[in-house]
Design an enzyme around this catalytic site. Sequence first.
Site, PDB file in Angstrom:
ATOM      1  N   LYS A 161     -17.589  18.615  23.561  1.00  0.00           N
ATOM      2  CA  LYS A 161     -17.548  18.799  21.944  1.00  0.00           C
ATOM      3  C   LYS A 161     -19.294  18.437  21.530  1.00  0.00           C
ATOM      4  O   LYS A 161     -19.613  19.235  20.622  1.00  0.00           O
ATOM      5  CB  LYS A 161     -16.799  17.773  21.242  1.00  0.00           C
ATOM      6  CG  LYS A 161     -15.432  17.982  21.831  1.00  0.00           C
ATOM      7  CD  LYS A 161     -14.344  17.173  21.112  1.00  0.00           C
ATOM      8  CE  LYS A 161     -14.351  15.644  21.153  1.00  0.00           C
ATOM      9  NZ  LYS A 161     -14.094  15.217  22.715  1.00  0.00           N
TER      10      LYS A 161
ATOM     11  N   ARG B  80      -8.122  12.218  14.989  1.00  0.00           N
ATOM     12  CA  ARG B  80      -7.529  12.065  16.543  1.00  0.00           C
ATOM     13  C   ARG B  80      -6.085  11.485  16.554  1.00  0.00           C
ATOM     14  O   ARG B  80      -5.544  11.424  17.731  1.00  0.00           O
ATOM     15  CB  ARG B  80      -8.348  10.833  17.100  1.00  0.00           C
ATOM     16  CG  ARG B  80      -9.452  11.235  18.040  1.00  0.00           C
ATOM     17  CD  ARG B  80     -10.322   9.922  18.314  1.00  0.00           C
ATOM     18  NE  ARG B  80     -11.007   9.834  19.534  1.00  0.00           N
ATOM     19  CZ  ARG B  80     -12.245  10.042  19.578  1.00  0.00           C
ATOM     20  NH1 ARG B  80     -13.132  10.512  18.705  1.00  0.00           N
ATOM     21  NH2 ARG B  80     -13.051   9.958  20.902  1.00  0.00           N
TER      22      ARG B  80
ATOM     23  N   ARG C 261     -22.971  11.100  32.511  1.00  0.00           N
ATOM     24  CA  ARG C 261     -23.529  11.225  31.136  1.00  0.00           C
ATOM     25  C   ARG C 261     -24.598  10.185  30.671  1.00  0.00           C
ATOM     26  O   ARG C 261     -24.382   8.896  30.548  1.00  0.00           O
ATOM     27  CB  ARG C 261     -22.490  11.488  29.796  1.00  0.00           C
ATOM     28  CG  ARG C 261     -23.121  11.512  28.542  1.00  0.00           C
ATOM     29  CD  ARG C 261     -22.044  12.123  27.566  1.00  0.00           C
ATOM     30  NE  ARG C 261     -21.108  10.918  27.047  1.00  0.00           N
ATOM     31  CZ  ARG C 261     -19.946  11.279  26.340  1.00  0.00           C
ATOM     32  NH1 ARG C 261     -19.945  12.420  25.763  1.00  0.00           N
ATOM     33  NH2 ARG C 261     -19.165  10.354  25.975  1.00  0.00           N
TER      34      ARG C 261
ATOM     35  N   ARG D  70     -23.613   4.871  27.707  1.00  0.00           N
ATOM     36  CA  ARG D  70     -22.959   4.561  26.832  1.00  0.00           C
ATOM     37  C   ARG D  70     -21.817   3.485  27.501  1.00  0.00           C
ATOM     38  O   ARG D  70     -21.269   3.852  28.548  1.00  0.00           O
ATOM     39  CB  ARG D  70     -21.782   5.537  26.254  1.00  0.00           C
ATOM     40  CG  ARG D  70     -22.261   6.117  24.993  1.00  0.00           C
ATOM     41  CD  ARG D  70     -21.398   7.213  24.315  1.00  0.00           C
ATOM     42  NE  ARG D  70     -20.096   7.003  24.111  1.00  0.00           N
ATOM     43  CZ  ARG D  70     -19.208   7.853  23.512  1.00  0.00           C
ATOM     44  NH1 ARG D  70     -19.887   8.863  23.324  1.00  0.00           N
ATOM     45  NH2 ARG D  70     -18.031   7.651  23.466  1.00  0.00           N
TER      46      ARG D  70
ATOM     47  N   ARG E 178      -9.340   6.038  27.505  1.00  0.00           N
ATOM     48  CA  ARG E 178      -9.611   7.140  26.510  1.00  0.00           C
ATOM     49  C   ARG E 178      -8.592   8.245  26.695  1.00  0.00           C
ATOM     50  O   ARG E 178      -8.265   8.864  25.776  1.00  0.00           O
ATOM     51  CB  ARG E 178     -11.118   7.225  26.357  1.00  0.00           C
ATOM     52  CG  ARG E 178     -11.930   6.147  25.934  1.00  0.00           C
ATOM     53  CD  ARG E 178     -13.252   6.026  26.429  1.00  0.00           C
ATOM     54  NE  ARG E 178     -14.336   7.219  25.755  1.00  0.00           N
ATOM     55  CZ  ARG E 178     -15.189   7.715  26.364  1.00  0.00           C
ATOM     56  NH1 ARG E 178     -15.775   7.063  27.332  1.00  0.00           N
ATOM     57  NH2 ARG E 178     -15.935   8.815  25.614  1.00  0.00           N
TER      58      ARG E 178
HETATM   59  P1  AMP Z   1     -16.485   9.321  20.487  1.00  0.00           P
HETATM   60  O1  AMP Z   1     -17.904   8.992  20.763  1.00  0.00           O
HETATM   61  O2  AMP Z   1     -15.985  10.418  19.864  1.00  0.00           O
HETATM   62  O3  AMP Z   1     -16.056   9.405  22.232  1.00  0.00           O
HETATM   63  O4  AMP Z   1     -15.631   8.038  20.063  1.00  0.00           O
HETATM   64  C1  AMP Z   1     -15.927   6.590  20.760  1.00  0.00           C
HETATM   65  C2  AMP Z   1     -14.806   5.820  20.177  1.00  0.00           C
HETATM   66  O5  AMP Z   1     -14.890   5.655  18.826  1.00  0.00           O
HETATM   67  C3  AMP Z   1     -13.432   6.032  20.686  1.00  0.00           C
HETATM   68  O6  AMP Z   1     -13.177   5.596  21.903  1.00  0.00           O
HETATM   69  C4  AMP Z   1     -12.692   5.373  19.513  1.00  0.00           C
HETATM   70  O7  AMP Z   1     -12.558   3.895  19.709  1.00  0.00           O
HETATM   71  C5  AMP Z   1     -13.557   5.539  18.357  1.00  0.00           C
HETATM   72  N1  AMP Z   1     -13.349   6.698  17.534  1.00  0.00           N
HETATM   73  C6  AMP Z   1     -13.956   7.730  17.251  1.00  0.00           C
HETATM   74  N2  AMP Z   1     -13.453   8.446  16.512  1.00  0.00           N
HETATM   75  C7  AMP Z   1     -12.279   8.099  16.191  1.00  0.00           C
HETATM   76  C8  AMP Z   1     -10.995   8.655  15.435  1.00  0.00           C
HETATM   77  N3  AMP Z   1     -11.170   9.525  14.684  1.00  0.00           N
HETATM   78  N4  AMP Z   1     -10.040   7.727  15.314  1.00  0.00           N
HETATM   79  C9  AMP Z   1     -10.132   6.456  15.703  1.00  0.00           C
HETATM   80  N5  AMP Z   1     -10.897   5.957  16.718  1.00  0.00           N
HETATM   81  C10 AMP Z   1     -12.269   6.543  16.743  1.00  0.00           C
END
Ligand code: AMP
Length: 225
Positions: free
Chosen positions: A13, A89, A128, A161, A172
């Site tokens: 994404k 999500r 990554r 990360r 995740r």
């Molecule tokens: P990402 O960078 O999109 O992989 O998000 C990293 C982390 O942020 C996720 O594993 C969640 O802990 C939190 N997070 C990001 N977006 C959301 C969302 N829409 N709802 C809940 N938690 C989120």
Amino acid sequence: MKIILLGPPGAGKGTLAHLIKERFGICPIATGDILRDAMKSGSPIGQKVKKYVESGELVPDEVVTAIIENKLMTDKNIEKGYMLDGFPRTKPQAEELDRILERINRPLDCAVYMEVSLPVIIQRLTGRRVCRECGDLFHVTNKPPHQSGRCDECGGEIYQRPDDNEETIRTRMDVYLKNTAPVIGYYRSLGKLQEVDGSRDSRELLNDLVDGLNERKRTNQDKIR
Ligand code: AMP
């Protein structure tokens, strides 16, 4: 272009968002980035969400929904369109998003669903690397930076990360399957789901997406006539 990028962690994404930004000038609104920035600044929201983000669990719906609402209501660039990455999500987040988009009169074109297999996800995420300054994405084998540890774009420091380790990736994925898979069904039932193969080259994928969006536009215009 008014889209949502959906798919498991590592579906690509962020890479697709980068290409869309390059070609259409639309900046991604990525909840993960917003939450990580809040954590870095030590703000009250940052402190509240830290334990969820670090363990790979979802941050409560009301916290992320408020962040997105504020962003969509105040972002001047929204005139050009929007691209949400990592939101919604959960189904309640998707329903709340519909209400927000109705209020600002910016209905969604479609939700882009990027599908990839688990071994590809693990390979992509464990390798990554991200630029701390501009967020540009690298990979230890697929796309290493020209100068070790430094971003090709801005020279910023490249880091891994903390949630890109195998154990947290599995959490995740479990969270994704339980909470986010129903979001895909939600957009499918509204006729707004555009499915793409996330293992393909991202430039080809973007061309497919643009074709799909144009096709949707034509079909909608035919319906109006
Ligand atoms: P990402 O960078 O999109 O992989 O998000 C990293 C982390 O942020 C996720 O594993 C969640 O802990 C939190 N997070 C990001 N977006 C959301 C969302 N829409 N709802 C809940 N938690 C989120």
